[in-house]
Design a protein around this motif. Sequence first.
Motif, PDB file in Angstrom:
ATOM      1  N   UNK A  17      39.798  31.236  36.830  1.00  0.00           N
ATOM      2  CA  UNK A  17      39.854  32.489  37.578  1.00  0.00           C
ATOM      3  C   UNK A  17      39.722  33.706  36.651  1.00  0.00           C
ATOM      4  N   UNK A  18      40.188  33.564  35.411  1.00  0.00           N
ATOM      5  CA  UNK A  18      39.966  34.643  34.438  1.00  0.00           C
ATOM      6  C   UNK A  18      38.486  34.718  34.079  1.00  0.00           C
ATOM      7  N   UNK A  19      37.848  33.560  33.920  1.00  0.00           N
ATOM      8  CA  UNK A  19      36.413  33.514  33.665  1.00  0.00           C
ATOM      9  C   UNK A  19      35.656  34.163  34.813  1.00  0.00           C
ATOM     10  N   UNK A  20      36.061  33.841  36.032  1.00  0.00           N
ATOM     11  CA  UNK A  20      35.426  34.426  37.217  1.00  0.00           C
ATOM     12  C   UNK A  20      35.535  35.954  37.181  1.00  0.00           C
ATOM     13  N   UNK A  21      36.725  36.456  36.934  1.00  0.00           N
ATOM     14  CA  UNK A  21      36.950  37.904  36.963  1.00  0.00           C
ATOM     15  C   UNK A  21      36.113  38.632  35.915  1.00  0.00           C
ATOM     16  N   UNK A  22      36.095  38.129  34.687  1.00  0.00           N
ATOM     17  CA  UNK A  22      35.360  38.832  33.632  1.00  0.00           C
ATOM     18  C   UNK A  22      33.855  38.662  33.817  1.00  0.00           C
TER      19      UNK A  22
END
Length: 164
Positions: A17-22
């Motif tokens: 989800x951090x990968x998705x956001x960035x």
Amino acid sequence: MTSTSYVVRRGGTSDAMMLRAIRLESLLDTPEAYGSTYEEASTWSDDRWRTAARQWHFYLAERDDEVVGMVSGGLNDAAPGTHWMYGMYVSPVARSTGVAASLVEATCDWAVEQGADALYLHVTESVARARAFYERSGFLTTGATITMGRDPSIRLMTMVKSLV
């Protein structure tokens, strides 16, 4: 963000989800720099992001518990035996802080661990800020260019950095 300290670390499945956001932030910030679009990537399911996080070799830069940058390393089927840097992005709040240089360094270290003697990348000709950064980081233009698959009006320059 008040702190200027950051950490660059290898990402994994739990970081989906951090990968998705960035990644979505990067696609909104500089859409011409990437082979995918915000419209496409924003429709990915959580499962697809977890799969990407499991399959991609990527690094995240974090500052004050917030992801402020990313990059991935990988191979290129069109250039067998070469190692490439993909998807480099640093949030505006973390630019000119050393985050980008640390992401490049992590990717170079990965490539060396894989036995590479050079690291390649494609950079959009029209994104002068990125080109200048890569040149300062030791990348040289090879003279080769390609057009972006999703938009043939976007030209990409090939750059390479010696790792020996």
